[in-house]
Structures are given as C-alpha cells and as structure tokens.
Design an enzyme around this catalytic site. Structure first.
Site, PDB file in Angstrom:
ATOM      1  CE1 TYR A   1     -86.065  11.921 -23.809  1.00  0.00           C
ATOM      2  CE2 TYR A   1     -88.341  11.879 -23.017  1.00  0.00           C
ATOM      3  CZ  TYR A   1     -87.001  12.191 -22.821  1.00  0.00           C
ATOM      4  OH  TYR A   1     -86.608  12.762 -21.643  1.00  0.00           O
TER       5      TYR A   1
ATOM      6  CG  ASP B   1     -93.353   5.778 -23.387  1.00  0.00           C
ATOM      7  OD1 ASP B   1     -94.219   6.469 -22.814  1.00  0.00           O
ATOM      8  OD2 ASP B   1     -92.157   6.099 -23.449  1.00  0.00           O
TER       9      ASP B   1
ATOM     10  CE  LYS C   1     -94.501  14.296 -21.262  1.00  0.00           C
ATOM     11  NZ  LYS C   1     -93.445  15.297 -21.137  1.00  0.00           N
TER      12      LYS C   1
END
Length: 420
Positions: A149, A232, A259
């Site tokens: 993702y 990532d 995040k």
C-alpha cells in the site's frame, strides 16, 4: 443478544450520524479504511490512549489514527506547540523556520536523507518520490510488491477501477521477500525500471517486515540495474529512532515519510540523495514542479517536531517491549488453546489474524467479528486487525487488550475450547 445487537444498542448516536452522513458522503465518511459493518463509531474526543464516541462510550485506542498518533491523543507537548504556532499564523505563502527545523530533525535521524521536501499526505509523498525516480533515471517502470500500500494515486493503485491501462502497464508487481522471484519477474525489463518501492514493514499487507537479507539484496540489485530504491517508511519509521532503515541497516536512495512526522496533523515528506532531490530546486532550469498550498505548513510542522523530539531512544525501546509483551501473550494463548489465529508485527506494530477455522458471529467474517467485538469491549483496532501501541499505554493496557482478543477469538471456536 447477538454481537450486532450489542453494538447497535451501544451506539445509537453513531448510527444516526452514519445515516445522516450517507446523504452527503458516499459510505458515510471520507476514508474507506475506517468503515466497518454495520457502521463505524463516530468519535468526539481523545486524550492519551483513550477516545470517546458520540454516545459517550470510552475506548482504549490501539490504532492511533492508523499508527500516526504515537504519543496518543492531545499530547501536552504537541498541543502546546500547535497552540503557540496557531497564534502566530496557520499558513503563509512563504516558507517558515519551523519547516526547516523539522527537516533538520528528520535528516539527523535518517542519514540517507540528504535533502527533503514536505507534502500533506503519504499519497503525495510516494507520488513525488516515484516521479523523482523516473525523472532521474529517465525510465518509465515502477516495481512494487504484492499486497503493498503506497497511497491512492493512480500508480499506487494500478490495475484497479478508474486507473487507465496506460498507467497500470507501467507498474510491475513483485513477490514478497523472494530474491529469485524479483529477478525472474524483471528479467529482460531491467533497463526500463525507474524504481523499486518497498515498505520495509508492510502495513495493509499484514504488518510483515521484510527480512534484512532481502532488503540488502534489493539494495545490491537496484544498484546493479541502475534503478532507484525507495523505502516507504510512512508506517515503518515508528519502529526505531532511525526508522526501519536504521533497524535493518540498509540505506535507500529515497524515503517517504508520514504518520508520526506530522504529530497527528496532515504532513508527510519524501527525501533522499541530493542528486535526485535537487531536481526540485527551483533555481535550476527545468526543475520538477512541486506545489501545494499547505506543504510544510507550520502548524503540522510544529506538531511533528514536538513529536519527534519527545521520541527518545528509551521511549522507542519501551514501546517495542510493550509490543513484544502483547505478541508473546497472544502467541502463547493461541497455542495453548488451539486457536486458529496468529499475531504478526515488529516493535510497537502488530496484526492479529483470525483464521478461517473460526466462526464469525451474525454472518460476519472472523476478522469482522473480532473487530466489532473489541469495539463492544471498548477497544479500537483497525477493522483488519492491525494495531499500534502509543506511549501512554501501560502493561495493564496491553494485557487488557490481549485478554479481550483471546476471549473474543475463543468464542469463535467451532467447539468449546478452554483458554488458559
């Protein structure tokens, strides 16, 4: 009373809000990932580990807005930093010192990041990192991994409805943690590969870390074929003071962050080797364009800086110990009770996997039943069973979660099985 009946009785306010929301918002919210049947709880307040919904129900939050709230809700240091900045101004058509300070803080933690730029979301961060890799290599193909993702831009969602074939054909899916499989999949196309992007710890793919040996292979392989290696770390950056690349000892060419670097506010980043990132330098002829009204906005930058400064190595170690405590307790209980379940994860990240041998309640799948049952118990994970531990959590909180998970899964056994 069935599980759904118990949830309906507990959350009439959320039900009313959901029905109201669906008149204006498809699916009742603007985030697909927060939907669960029959409807999600609607939250009004959070403090530390705890949140409260519109019906006044209290939850211990072991999701933290999908791992982003590593300090919990409304942490005093973050609140103070945000309030101070808001009084000075929330956004300017000009850079601010606070974004420079955040850039320096991140660079001090990630030696691979020689230059960095900010975005508003992880989706933008991966999109620009991929664009930078394509510009640098002058190649078209992106290689990413199964179950990965990387956000919601077209390249990240290749092969899904709404994404043209012309874009999807520029993306190759690789087998996870399989060096020979990577070489076999890319054989004959190596010279067209601009970048290999990988989550060192997959999130949506099941909170599964890649093996250090595989990451080392990717580093060597990317060098060999002339591709850019992108980590990532939008989720993985929380596993240690220097992110996953520090834990695993592998240096990528580019890194995407999100995040926790925003401290609970919309901020993300991408950065890496200067010779790649400097293509965004507006002083250069033909520089890559990277606009964004709120890129590096000072409120989010202040929150992110306060968060990172609070996260000392000792605090990372404590979080990792709590994560290990949870995984050990669950694994031991699943084994002793013969439950078809497992828990995966690393450091403060975890994923509870309910096996197909378990029986969900009220026509729900085992995973859906676990999630809804835990909500009724006052515990909040992701609908898929993923969770993250934040600094306000205690050993008692972690043990309470473990007991609740064990109890809910034991109730799904086809036959009664005693749980020790």
């Amino acid at each position: 009373m069935t599980l759904i009946d118990a949830y309906l009785a507990r959350t009439p306010g959320s039900r009313a809000l959901f029905e109201r929301a669906t008149e204006s918002i498809p699916g009742g919210s603007t985030r697909t990932t927060v939907f669960n049947p029959p409807y999600p709880p609607y939250m009004v307040r959070g403090e530390g580990l705890r949140t409260w919904d519109v019906d006044g129900n209290e939850y211990r939050d072991f999701l933290g807005n999908y791992t982003s709230l590593i300090l919990g809700h409304a942490h005093p240091a973050v609140v103070e930093a945000v309030e101070r900045q808001v009084r000075l101004g929330s956004a300017f058509a000009a850079p601010t010192e606070i974004e420079v300070e955040l850039a320096e803080e991140i660079r001090s933690r990630l030696p691979s990041v020689e230059r960095i730029r900010f975005t508003n979301s992880g989706t933008e961060a991966t999109m620009f990192a991929i664009r930078a890799a394509r510009a640098f290599t002058r190649r078209p193909l992106l290689a990413k991994f199964e179950r990965a993702y990387h956000g919601t831009h077209d390249t990240a969602l290749a092969g899904t409805p709404g994404v043209p074939d012309g874009i999807s054909n520029l993306v190759i899916e690789l087998p996870w943690d399989d060096a020979e499989g990577v070489e076999r999949t890319l054989a004959g196309r190596e010279s067209d590969v601009a970048a290999i992007i990988i989550e060192p710890v997959q999130g949506a793919g099941g909170v599964r870390p890649a093996s250090p040996a595989f990451l080392r292979f990717l580093r060597d392989y990317a060098d060999r074929i002339g591709a850019v290696l992108i980590f990532d770390e939008i989720i993985a950056f929380r596993i240690g003071p220097n992110g996953a690349q520090g834990v695993f000892g592998v240096r990528p060419d580019l890194t995407t962050l999100g995040k926790i670097v925003g401290g609970g506010y919309p901020l993300a980043a991408f950065g890496g080797r200067a010779e790649i990132m400097d293509r965004f330098d507006a002083r250069r002829p033909g520089a890559l364009s990277h606009g964004g009204t709120f890129n590096g906005n000072p409120v989010a930058a202040a929150a992110g800086l306060a968060t990172l400064r609070y996260l000392t190595p000792d605090r990372y170690e404590r979080l990792a110990n709590l994560g290990e405590r949870l995984r050990t307790r669950l694994t031991d209980a699943f084994t002793s009770a013969g439950l078809d379940a497992r828990v995966d994860g690393i450091a403060s990240l975890f994923q509870v996997v309910a096996g197909s041998a378990l029986h969900g309640e009220d026509s729900l799948s085992p995973t859906e039943s676990l999630f809804l049952g835990l909500l009724v118990d006052g515990l909040h994970l992701a609908p898929r069973g993923m969770g993250a531990i934040s600094t306000p959590a205690t050993e008692e909180d972690v043990d309470h979660l473990a007991d609740a998970v064990i109890g809910r899964l034991a109730a799904m056994q086809p036959a009664a099985v005693p749980v020790s």
